[in-house]
Design an enzyme around this catalytic site. Sequence first.
Site: not given
Length: 445
Positions: A322, A129, A176, A33
Amino acid sequence: MSSTHPGRTIRSGATQNLSGTIRPAADKSISHRSVIFGALAEGETHVKGMLEGEDVLRTITAFRTMGISIERCNEGEYRIQGQGLDGLKEPDDVLDMGNSGTAMRLLCGLLASQPFHSILTGDHSLRSRPMGRVVQPLTKMGARIRGRDGGRLAPLAIEGTELVPITYNSPIASAQVKSAIILAGLNTAGETTIIEPAVSRDHTERMLIAFGAEVTRDGNQVTIEGWPNLQGQEIEVPADISAAAFPMVAALITPGSDIILENVGMNPTRTGILDLLLAMGGNIQRLNEREVGGEPVADLQVRYSQLQGIEIDPTVVPRAIDEFPVFFVAAALAQGQTLVQGAEELRVKESDRITAMANGLKALGAIIEERPDGALITGNPDGLAGGASVDSFTDHRIAMSLLVAGLRCKESVLVQRCDNINTSFPSFSQLMNSLGFQLEDVSHG
């Protein structure tokens, strides 16, 4: 476990205890970012502590391809010459995001509103994905995005166009997805709103506010006002709690261990792994708590603990998504059973992380019953048998998690296809060995 070429193979073995002080790898989410918003701001953004892993380097390359000057001053230090919201140039090549789902999904949102054509692709894993989760809401805003399987898989061809603001009820809590819509909303007149079923990580909102955007947050709802005047900033990137989770679990499961992890980001949307390990009885203390660049930071002291199995509350899953691979390792060495539930999102990460960890830990002697949305893990505090060669499925978090498991195996463990550790934690082996790990690269022998 796999007939696939083993690639980089690392051996992990038992150790007496872990001790020392390290600063884990820089935060990957914040690093991505920093590059994106630095490029979109007016003036210079100076970043210290940038993660120089392969994922972030792909993002840097993409913005250089779109005409942004990004100078590397020293290790982890970059100067980004922002060109404003309308300052990007049409790329003269395909933008290859490698293994980075974050980069591809966020850029999908950003590029949808740019006045040019672009193509996003990635490696074999990334091309498999799901991208429909961002393409669908962007299409509602008027985006023109084409891809394989009806736009659900990369490569993605994006024909930039003027978008309209929407209010989007997201079926999943995903930073996301949320960030892709916010990035599309930056170049869209009016207010764009995202409503999530649970709060996902909020680095995008925090950083945009620091850059001068008007962002309104109310529980699970975020609203961005289009066409903000973003100004370049000084950014110091903290250590990544996702990277810190590996030495954290390692110390908790290895008798006699006492380590300190410095400058770890304590963003409350990311500390689910701390909550889970504390609930298991983990001895983890926050020291020197402070705020750096709008993000809470602390040093963590972690000592060996006799962990107890727990039942996961599904609401914590988005805040620890994660870290679940290495959490599986903690559960496999705890007393009693641990039930992981509500974590079906793990199946569409860089690998199917539920199956990958279940297969890997079972090969080392753990007792795991795989479930559609998680697993039932029966722990063994006395350790695992080990003595196996296991596959990481080219997934960096699977590789590092299985290497942590090797610390408590009676026989050493070989973990295959570890190359992608470089995407998020290039210094993993060096830093872990400084604490007392016994990691050895045996790729050529």
